[in-house]
Design an enzyme around this catalytic site. Sequence first.
Site, PDB file in Angstrom:
ATOM      1  N   ARG A  78      21.285  11.252 -17.867  1.00  0.00           N
ATOM      2  CA  ARG A  78      20.136  12.068 -18.288  1.00  0.00           C
ATOM      3  C   ARG A  78      19.724  12.926 -17.099  1.00  0.00           C
ATOM      4  O   ARG A  78      19.475  12.415 -16.012  1.00  0.00           O
ATOM      5  CB  ARG A  78      18.976  11.171 -18.762  1.00  0.00           C
ATOM      6  CG  ARG A  78      19.419  10.266 -19.941  1.00  0.00           C
ATOM      7  CD  ARG A  78      18.237   9.668 -20.672  1.00  0.00           C
ATOM      8  NE  ARG A  78      17.464  10.702 -21.338  1.00  0.00           N
ATOM      9  CZ  ARG A  78      16.229  10.518 -21.787  1.00  0.00           C
ATOM     10  NH1 ARG A  78      15.618   9.361 -21.617  1.00  0.00           N
ATOM     11  NH2 ARG A  78      15.586  11.504 -22.380  1.00  0.00           N
ATOM     12  N   ASN A 112       7.531  16.121 -17.870  1.00  0.00           N
ATOM     13  CA  ASN A 112       7.320  14.852 -18.585  1.00  0.00           C
ATOM     14  C   ASN A 112       7.734  15.043 -20.040  1.00  0.00           C
ATOM     15  O   ASN A 112       8.112  16.142 -20.467  1.00  0.00           O
ATOM     16  CB  ASN A 112       5.837  14.421 -18.476  1.00  0.00           C
ATOM     17  CG  ASN A 112       5.608  13.000 -18.950  1.00  0.00           C
ATOM     18  OD1 ASN A 112       6.380  12.099 -18.633  1.00  0.00           O
ATOM     19  ND2 ASN A 112       4.549  12.781 -19.722  1.00  0.00           N
ATOM     20  N   ASP A 138       8.286  12.339 -15.495  1.00  0.00           N
ATOM     21  CA  ASP A 138       9.712  12.129 -15.247  1.00  0.00           C
ATOM     22  C   ASP A 138      10.168  12.791 -13.955  1.00  0.00           C
ATOM     23  O   ASP A 138      11.152  12.376 -13.356  1.00  0.00           O
ATOM     24  CB  ASP A 138      10.539  12.631 -16.433  1.00  0.00           C
ATOM     25  CG  ASP A 138      10.314  11.744 -17.649  1.00  0.00           C
ATOM     26  OD1 ASP A 138       9.344  12.000 -18.395  1.00  0.00           O
ATOM     27  OD2 ASP A 138      11.054  10.756 -17.815  1.00  0.00           O
ATOM     28  N   GLN A 171       7.920   7.029 -29.111  1.00  0.00           N
ATOM     29  CA  GLN A 171       7.630   5.987 -28.110  1.00  0.00           C
ATOM     30  C   GLN A 171       6.159   5.587 -28.124  1.00  0.00           C
ATOM     31  O   GLN A 171       5.831   4.447 -27.795  1.00  0.00           O
ATOM     32  CB  GLN A 171       8.004   6.477 -26.704  1.00  0.00           C
ATOM     33  CG  GLN A 171       9.480   6.737 -26.468  1.00  0.00           C
ATOM     34  CD  GLN A 171       9.857   8.190 -26.711  1.00  0.00           C
ATOM     35  OE1 GLN A 171       9.223   8.904 -27.512  1.00  0.00           O
ATOM     36  NE2 GLN A 171      10.889   8.650 -26.042  1.00  0.00           N
ATOM     37  N   GLY A 186      12.155   5.721 -19.684  1.00  0.00           N
ATOM     38  CA  GLY A 186      11.013   5.668 -18.766  1.00  0.00           C
ATOM     39  C   GLY A 186      11.540   5.920 -17.364  1.00  0.00           C
ATOM     40  O   GLY A 186      12.376   5.164 -16.871  1.00  0.00           O
TER      41      GLY A 186
END
Lengths: 343, 343
Positions: free
Chosen positions: A88, A244, A235, A194, A46
Amino acid sequence: MRTIEWREDGTVITVNQLKLPNETEFLELRTCDDVAEAIKTMKIRGAPLLGAAAAYALALTAHHSKGKDKAALIRELEVAAEKLRKTRPTGVNLFWAVNRILGKAYTFNGDARETAAMIVEEAKKIADEDAAANRAIGRHGASLLEDGDTILTHCNAGALATVEYGTALGVVRAAVEQGKKISVIATETRPKLQGARLTTYELKRDGIPVKLISDTMVGYVMYKRMVNKVIVGADRIVQDAVINKIGTYQIAVLAKEHDIPFYVAAPKSTFDLTHTSAEVTIEERGPEEVLYIGIERIAPEGVAVLNPAFDITPLKYVTAIICEEGILYREDLSSLSRTAEKK
Amino acid sequence: MRTIEWREDGTVITVNQLKLPNETEFLELRTCDDVAEAIKTMKIRGAPLLGAAAAYALALTAHHSKGKDKAALIRELEVAAEKLRKTRPTGVNLFWAVNRILGKAYTFNGDARETAAMIVEEAKKIADEDAAANRAIGRHGASLLEDGDTILTHCNAGALATVEYGTALGVVRAAVEQGKKISVIATETRPKLQGARLTTYELKRDGIPVKLISDTMVGYVMYKRMVNKVIVGADRIVQDAVINKIGTYQIAVLAKEHDIPFYVAAPKSTFDLTHTSAEVTIEERGPEEVLYIGIERIAPEGVAVLNPAFDITPLKYVTAIICEEGILYREDLSSLSRTAEKK
């Protein structure tokens, strides 16, 4: 409790999201390496949560530093920052938080001990700001929802993706708190599920009606007019697009085709308006996420796989972005981009 | 071998598709009930295959009938037909095959034994015709594919969905047989994962390059121009739409948005041009297909689920339909619909 918390003994407590909803396993993170590992393996995920987590990772480094002077501490922080940046590549909040903490450390007047204490406080402030931003996003976004709406959401942009409350799910929660009757359709969100694992779990806990669908069913529920609005998180928001979770783009295209508003809810720490989507690295994760579900292998040996973790939704598919400062339409975002570029 | 075969001892042999690709379990079906159970549980699936399977189910009933006269046989066949019609409501080939066999039985001049023998022969003919139709579909469709194309397909419209060769995958196979270099992107196709389990398995066996993606990645691969054409199968083609595996509609919308041709490959036994999509029952299957993958539960207890097995793709999203008689464009289909209505 919050999704991530600093404890005064110099540890960070969070929940292992890979084990939800079947098991609630708390993680006690003691070092920046612990945090980096949890991020890479998606035990925590997240974009807003990763901002807070990265800040706390630097706080752990600072708090436990044995560096003799501020220069030594700064070197340790730079090494830690580099580790975090390599976890990431796509979500921007992590980079934003790392840069904010490092910037403060560089310009702070104080010795190593004082700098470390300042960094711990700054990390807590980042977490507090995220919590406050989510509440504000909820307030602004709730004005867009009508009593009786069914909201489709993708992935998990809830309390578990943030410090607390959630972005997309924060909007749903705020509307429910206002007394509106809202129900949610959650996509399962392959490959990491998720939506199935986290979004349904959060909403059920809150007593908000939720229906789970496979990712193949989005077009169908729109065609059958079972969805009034789409709300997702982000994101990274760049000049021309929202980046995203993989699957977001196709939902946006489908929403446009069915004249269903498509909203993105994200704090300003997700904005990266000096860049365009072409400049963003889309993380490609390992094939096993697609080839296995839990211990179950779903395809023959030797099959090649694509596994981009994110996709790019051009702004023409986005009705508005809901941030802590209000509701931004395309023209607002263009003007923000121009301002950002001038800086 | 063929996906389904009649054995002269009066049994039908097929493969349990739920166990592929990990295990090749052959099923020996001896009664119409055996076939109906295999269809309901999706041990066998794929609209054209279900046409052949239903025909063979009636052949089993006829072959093993102890009815003293033709009237008794007809009554047995009617009971069997009713069981078959109750298995799965959406795909039309099953209904088509049942009606064809029953129609032949009603009008046939002969005693019970002769009628039974005729029905076995008619069932074999249906299977042979499907095999021939697939080859013809392949020949026609291959003309649409260019050397170097990457084809996206959904679910499994391959040899396993038919008697042999396949519809959508038949087109790919025929193009490869012509010497064209073709690669495939297969969607995993949740909830039942026919793409991951069956399409990749068939293509790997044939040495045709295939990449597996999650259903969330369709938009991304189109956005990145990694797909030249889409080819899918169909469970029922009505006047205004193609009804196929859930997830087909959204792929068609995405193809249109990206100017990618969207082809449907199906034999004429899939055509139902006296009806419109509003008249077709979309099968809603049990929640456990969405909630579990193998033995792995992916969502909390008590979560509600939608599980439509098919969706509706209006013809405006379909570039052309490839059948054994050639390539049909929208205007061809309209004219066929008018002819069908007049009958």
